[in-house]
Motif scaffolding. Structure first.
Motif, PDB file in Angstrom:
ATOM      1  N   ASP A 193      26.827   7.983   7.758  1.00 12.96           N
ATOM      2  CA  ASP A 193      27.990   7.140   8.053  1.00 12.96           C
ATOM      3  C   ASP A 193      28.468   7.328   9.486  1.00 12.96           C
ATOM      4  OD1 ASP A 193      27.920   6.085   5.573  1.00 12.96           O
ATOM      5  OD2 ASP A 193      29.756   7.005   4.826  1.00 12.96           O
ATOM      6  N   ARG A 215      28.339   0.212   2.996  1.00 17.08           N
ATOM      7  CA  ARG A 215      28.485   0.235   1.541  1.00 17.08           C
ATOM      8  C   ARG A 215      27.890   1.533   0.982  1.00 17.08           C
ATOM      9  NH1 ARG A 215      29.019  -4.481  -1.910  1.00 17.08           N
ATOM     10  NH2 ARG A 215      27.786  -3.293  -3.398  1.00 17.08           N
ATOM     11  N   GLU A 216      28.541   2.087  -0.038  1.00 17.14           N
ATOM     12  CA  GLU A 216      28.109   3.373  -0.578  1.00 17.14           C
ATOM     13  C   GLU A 216      26.804   3.278  -1.359  1.00 17.14           C
ATOM     14  OE1 GLU A 216      31.360   4.780  -2.863  1.00 17.14           O
ATOM     15  OE2 GLU A 216      32.647   5.187  -1.114  1.00 17.14           O
TER      16      GLU A 216
END
Length: 553
Positions: A193, A215-216
């Motif tokens: 990230d 997005r995770e």
């Protein structure tokens, strides 16, 4: 003379071995069925397991059962797999813990149904009469955990066959579920990230979909230089990348080659959904892929936007009517919202969605109000109730697009509010954009927009009209035409977006994966369903969704 314990059971050992062999053959067959999909995808672990099971099956059938034809078939298949062992090169897919629960629920249900069938075919050899269905259910349940059930059989041999067969089904279910639960999970790199945000800060202006890489549920691959990255998600054996590669344009080829290399190692089908024309050119040149126009993205220039003119009359009248109804709008960065208000807006958005599935993959972030998303923008519509309290009736959520752009992520409104709130919010966002230093704004993506626009023009050919008619028909479920009509109200500039794929025969599989990723097709998720059941309680009047009250905006 009294018999010893060994002498007492000696006569039963051959029969016991025979029953165990039958149960082992049943378990091996069930496991081979489970391995079929992995073999089709050329998975190395599936090949290793299949070779071992076929070898054991051939030995058991040939030497224990004297079933020489099935043994010969198993032996031939085993030899064929060994001969073509180089064809099975793919590594295993990274899995989460949900896979173990999914396996336990689905395989456990199939094993239980098969157990009922095994008990049912031996019904004529049960002792007693009037055996109830509940007794058979208990027999299967106890048998799968190694215990004896309430049913007794006229022959000990039949009882042993049923017992060991049920036990084999339970063992297969337990072992495969435990293996998946304890299997190492390939997680998203811990610093991915931070590295992605650094690339977005430098090169985020290139693609309006770049921020959605955070997005995770997306994995990330970086180029060898670390200057570019590709975010993707594996769905049904298809590695779906969203938008263009992130980062330096010169490093895109390295990221693309690394992505395609990983697809080859895992036997994934590579695909890109929603890339720009520039991105499509690089993908097709560097990866030898093909491109197909998927639709158009609506982009509005905030400085030149105006409600004046004949073309904007409908939007102007709708906005004026809503404003006369007492609605006002506010536009703020997420970092400027109090934590309590963020919580209320998050709960309101969930309540307004109701039981509908959360959709989105290529143009959806999947979260709201995260501290790391402080540059995101929220636009809210407010109305005073009969007591003078301020209520939020609708909201828009935008993600950053470089330093001077926004991309629409979320659009929600209270279903009891007047229609037209979404138009009011977008107009308010376009009017207030310059105050936040925003110059351009990306709205919804319109699938097959060109076909819809050209198909309704005078002189359109029969093929184009049939294609447009099919799209209009599909719009009953997928909102194809409605999104196009809504976007067109704001007179945007249409930027084409493409889907990139290896061959035409891969398109059906890629389309199916896209529908799943965008949540237009939702397959059962036992883990998610279990969590919903655990937190579900009877709804009282106080539990019903209601408009959010903001006493201190």
């Amino acid at each position: 003379m009294q018999e010893t314990r060994i002498e007492r059971i000696a006569t039963y050992v051959p029969g016991l071995a025979e029953d165990v062999a039958r149960a082992a053959a049943l378990a091996a067959g069930l496991l081979l069925v489970m391995l079929a999909r992995g073999l089709r995808r050329r998975k190395r672990r599936a090949w290793e397991a299949a070779v071992g099971l076929l070898a054991v099956s051939a030995l058991v059938q040939g030497f224990r059962h004297h079933a020489f034809i099935p043994a010969a078939v198993s032996a031939v298949l085993c030899v064929a797999l060994i001969a073509y062992r180089k064809e099975f090169y793919a590594l295993g897919d990274p899995r989460g813990r949900k896979r173990a629960l999914w396996n336990f629920v689905v395989l456990g249900g199939c094993s239980f149904a098969l157990g009922l069938l095994i008990v049912g075919v031996r019904a004529d050899q049960e002792t007693g009469h009037g055996i109830a269905f509940l007794d058979r259910v208990q027999q299967v349940g106890y048998g799968m955990i190694g215990a004896y059930g309430p049913i007794e059989y006229t022959s000990d041999r039949v009882g042993d066959i049923v017992h060991f067969s049920l036990l084999a089904l339970g063992v297969v279910t337990a072992i495969t579920s435990i293996y998946l639960a304890l299997r190492p999970v390939t997680m998203r790199p811990a610093d991915s990230d931070e590295r992605l945000r650094s690339l977005l800060a430098d090169e985020g202006r290139r693609d309006s979909l770049g921020y959605f890489a955070l997005r995770e549920d997306k994995s990330v691959l970086f180029s060898p230089s670390g200057k570019a990255a590709i975010a993707y998600r594996v769905v049904s054996g298809v590695a779906l990348a969203g938008g263009d590669p992130i980062g330096d344009y010169e490093a895109w080829p390295g990221a693309i080659k690394e992505f395609l290399h990983q697809c080859t190692l895992h036997a994934w089908t590579p695909a890109v959904m929603g890339c720009s024309e520039l991105g499509g050119q690089v993908w097709t040149r560097e990866g030898g892929l093909k491109a197909l126009e998927l639709g158009d993205e609506a982009i509005v220039d905030c400085a030149s936007f105006s409600l004046s003119g004949r073309t904007m009359r409908n939007v102007r009248q709708m906005v004026n009517r809503i404003e006369r109804g007492g609605y006002t709008c506010r536009m703020r960065r997420v970092r400027d919202l109090p934590d309590e208000e963020k919580k209320r807006l998050r709960e309101a958005a969930a309540a307004w969605r109701g039981n509908a599935t959360e959709r989105g993959f290529s143009m959806a972030l999947g979260r709201f109000g995260d501290p790391d998303d402080g540059d995101c923008v929220v636009v809210t519509a407010h109305q005073d109730d009969e007591h003078g309290n301020d209520r939020v009736r609708a909201l828009l959520h935008f993600v950053p697009w470089g330093e001077d752009g926004l991309s629409l992520d979320l659009m929600r409104r209270d279903r009891t509010a007047e229609p037209g709130l979404n138009e009011l919010l977008i107009v308010a966002a376009l009017r207030g954009a310059q105050g936040l230093g925003v110059r351009r704004m990306s709205l919804n993506f319109a699938v097959f927009r060109a076909a819809l626009a050209r198909g309704e023009r005078l002189g359109a050919g029969p093929v184009l009209r049939v294609w447009r008619g099919l799209l209009v028909f599909l719009s009953r479920w997928f909102q194809i035409e409605s999104l196009y009509r809504f976007n067109a109200k704001f007179q945007p500039v249409w930027e084409p977006r493409f889907v990139v794929y290896p061959t035409v025969r891969d398109l059906p599989r890629i389309s199916w994966a896209c529908l799943q990723a965008e949540a237009f097709v939702v397959l059962p998720q036992p883990a998610e369903r279990l969590r919903q059941l655990l937190r579900t309680r009877p709804a009282s009047r106080e539990d019903k969704p209601h408009p959010v009250r903001v006493t201190n905006p």
